[in-house]
Enzyme design. Structure first.
Site, PDB file in Angstrom:
ATOM      1  N   GLU A  88       0.807  -1.226   0.000  1.00 29.05           N
ATOM      2  CA  GLU A  88       0.000   0.000   0.000  1.00 29.05           C
ATOM      3  C   GLU A  88       0.842   1.279   0.000  1.00 29.05           C
ATOM      4  O   GLU A  88       0.568   2.204   0.762  1.00 29.05           O
ATOM      5  CB  GLU A  88      -0.931   0.017   1.222  1.00 29.05           C
ATOM      6  CG  GLU A  88      -1.918  -1.130   1.221  1.00 29.05           C
ATOM      7  CD  GLU A  88      -2.795  -1.175   2.464  1.00 29.05           C
ATOM      8  OE1 GLU A  88      -3.969  -1.517   2.340  1.00 29.05           O
ATOM      9  OE2 GLU A  88      -2.288  -0.887   3.581  1.00 29.05           O
TER      10      GLU A  88
HETATM   11  C1  TNX Z   1      -4.464  -4.202   4.793  1.00 29.20           C
HETATM   12  S1  TNX Z   1      -2.610  -6.468   4.507  1.00 29.20           S
HETATM   13  C2  TNX Z   1      -3.212  -3.885   5.254  1.00 29.20           C
HETATM   14  C3  TNX Z   1      -3.043  -3.480   6.661  1.00 29.20           C
HETATM   15  C4  TNX Z   1      -4.357  -3.360   7.377  1.00 29.20           C
HETATM   16  C5  TNX Z   1      -5.237  -4.520   7.018  1.00 29.20           C
HETATM   17  C6  TNX Z   1      -6.534  -4.541   7.764  1.00 29.20           C
HETATM   18  C7  TNX Z   1      -1.667  -5.368   4.278  1.00 29.20           C
HETATM   19  C8  TNX Z   1      -0.405  -5.793   3.750  1.00 29.20           C
HETATM   20  N1  TNX Z   1      -2.058  -4.111   4.547  1.00 29.20           N
HETATM   21  O1  TNX Z   1      -2.326  -2.263   6.706  1.00 29.20           O
HETATM   22  O2  TNX Z   1      -4.108  -3.358   8.742  1.00 29.20           O
HETATM   23  O3  TNX Z   1      -5.494  -4.470   5.637  1.00 29.20           O
HETATM   24  O4  TNX Z   1      -7.259  -5.698   7.506  1.00 29.20           O
END
Ligand code: TNX
Length: 461
Positions: free
Chosen positions: A282
């Site tokens: 992300e």
């Molecule tokens: C996605 S999974 C994210 C996290 C959040 C999560 C909540 C991932 C690699 N990144 O930053 O905490 O979803 O479900």
């Protein structure tokens, strides 16, 4: 009722009757080494028995068919004896966990079990960044992981909301960056001594710690601690919300790589296992070309400390070493394809599909805690997926194993799970179906399991 052993053993044949543990029951182990004696003592502790010389009614032995591998075991329980055989101490340890699961009162039901893990990597992840967890909570979680034969604990040690491990060369990361958490609570961080204590505690339970420091995104706590790490250099307050994708290290600044190298170097020294997880998910606030440049550099840095890099599947955008490992999580096909891309180039993949393996997804509309962005996930959904058919192009030859992440935007400490949720989960545990294949909702089950409720920790010294 069928005998509920989770995960499902390779073979399980019920017998008749049960072995009943007496006050005089003795547990023996051969050969007797410090490591095997520890395992025998743990079993004796669970049974309320004594350890003693062979032959004894409860015996642990190294030896047995080579096909059991390093973590397999054979367990044979009759009315008069319990015999556990393995090739290596880890196998004895896992056999003891099976006995813990079988034990009802003083009875161990007669059974023959042959077992070895399907996957080398059987992980769980704790997000101690969004809400901090005490060392004691982490240890309780490790105990529960061991009960279900999980062997990798991935600690998500930094994120926008908090930095949770002391770094000597950048002290404000912890002292300032660890100062709060989601919702504005006190936060916290582990000293290096506490981290090493967790590493040792886990190792005694055959659990390897995999530390994660998020880069180049999910770094607000670091930027707030050291504004020079951001491109504009402006001071910012700490962040206590739950948004994602807004922070980035400044990829063009030389100091960014000093930071990455110092942090990874200290963590590498503190971590006996071969892996350092660098996050990489992300990174919406990092330009795509910068992202690729940055992760490539960080891969070299991790390698320079003799470690292997793991990253969330977005790192599949970068040319990876075959020794680097990708962690699949996205439910979006285009992003999942990045794992397939990495697999095609020789990297191994850890399977954590958000819609099956995320422990923070709600079960259904009545669940109090958790998120639902990947959908509701029932215990059946969580247990019956097939790891080698999750992502087209990531087959058995590429799957290193599975991991269940517990993100903690809504989770504040293990003991504070509401009683209503605990009861619901106890019922689910009671009704668990060992004949279902796949991967258990381990930590969810574990969080509710009787040993935790009774406050019984695994007595391994
Ligand atoms: C996605 S999974 C994210 C996290 C959040 C999560 C909540 C991932 C690699 N990144 O930053 O905490 O979803 O479900």
């Amino acid at each position: 009722m069928p005998l509920a052993v989770v995960p499902k053993p390779v073979s399980l044949t019920p017998g008749t009757g049960a072995f009943v543990v007496q006050a005089s029951t003795v547990v023996s182990v051969s050969p007797s080494t410090p490591e095997t004696r520890r395992i025998a003592a743990a079993l004796a502790g669970v049974l309320g028995a004594e350890t003693g010389p062979a032959p004894a009614p409860v015996s642990l032995e190294l030896g047995g068919p080579a096909g059991l591998g390093a973590e397999g075991y054979e367990l044979s329980v009759t009315r008069s004896s319990v015999r556990l055989v393995a090739n290596a101490p880890a196998g004895l340890f896992y056999g003891v966990q099976t006995i813990r699961q079988l034990l009802g009162g003083r009875r161990i039901p007669a059974v023959r079990i042959r077992d070895r893990p399907r996957f080398a990597w059987r992980g769980a992840m704790l997000d101690v960044a969004r809400h901090f967890l005490s060392v004691r909570d982490v240890k309780r979680f490790v105990d529960l992981m061991a009960l279900y034969k999980l062997n990798r604990l991935h600690l998500h040690l930094s994120d926008d909301q908090g930095w949770r491990i002391a770094i000597s060369s950048w002290p404000r990361l912890a002292t300032h960056g660890g100062g709060t958490e989601v919702g504005g609570g006190r936060g916290g961080y582990y000293t290096q001594r506490q981290y090493s204590d967790i590493v040792r505690y886990a190792a005694a339970r055959y659990v390897e710690i995999v530390p994660e420091i998020e880069m180049p995104g999910h770094v607000h706590a670091a930027l707030s601690s050291y504004p020079k790490l951001s491109c504009d250099g402006k001071p910012t307050p700490l962040f206590t919300g739950i948004d994602v994708g807004f922070s980035s290290l400044c990829v063009g600044k030389a100091i960014t790589y000093d930071f990455a190298s110092d942090v990874i170097g200290e963590l590498a020294r503190l971590t006996p296992g071969p892996f350092i997880h660098i996050g990489g998910d992300e990174a919406a606030a990092t330009k795509r070309s910068d992202y690729v440049r940055f992760v490539r550099r960080v891969q070299e840095i991790v390698g320079s400390y003799g470690k292997r890099m793991i990253g969330w599947e977005e790192i599949g955008r970068v040319k990876l070493y075959a020794s680097s490992v990708v962690q699949h999580w996205n439910i979006d096909a285009e992003l999942s394809a990045l794992s397939a891309r990495a697999a095609a180039a020789g990297s191994k993949v850890i399977m954590s599909p958000a819609d099956h393996a995320y422990l923070d997804m709600k079960y259904d509309t009545s669940t109090g805690l958790g998120l639902k962005w990947a959908g509701y996930t029932s215990v059946r959904d969580a247990y019956s997926w097939e790891p080698v058919r999750q992502v087209p192009g990531v087959g058995a030859e590429s799957v290193l194993g599975v991991e269940a992440p517990l993100w903690s935007e809504t989770i504040r400490g293990v003991p504070r799970v509401p009683a209503a949720d605990r009861d619901r989960r106890d019922r689910l545990v009671a009704g668990s179906r060992p004949e279902l294949g796949g991967v258990p909702r381990t930590a969810r089950r574990a969080g509710a399991s009787a040993p935790l409720a009774r406050g019984q920790l695994l007595p391994v010294s």
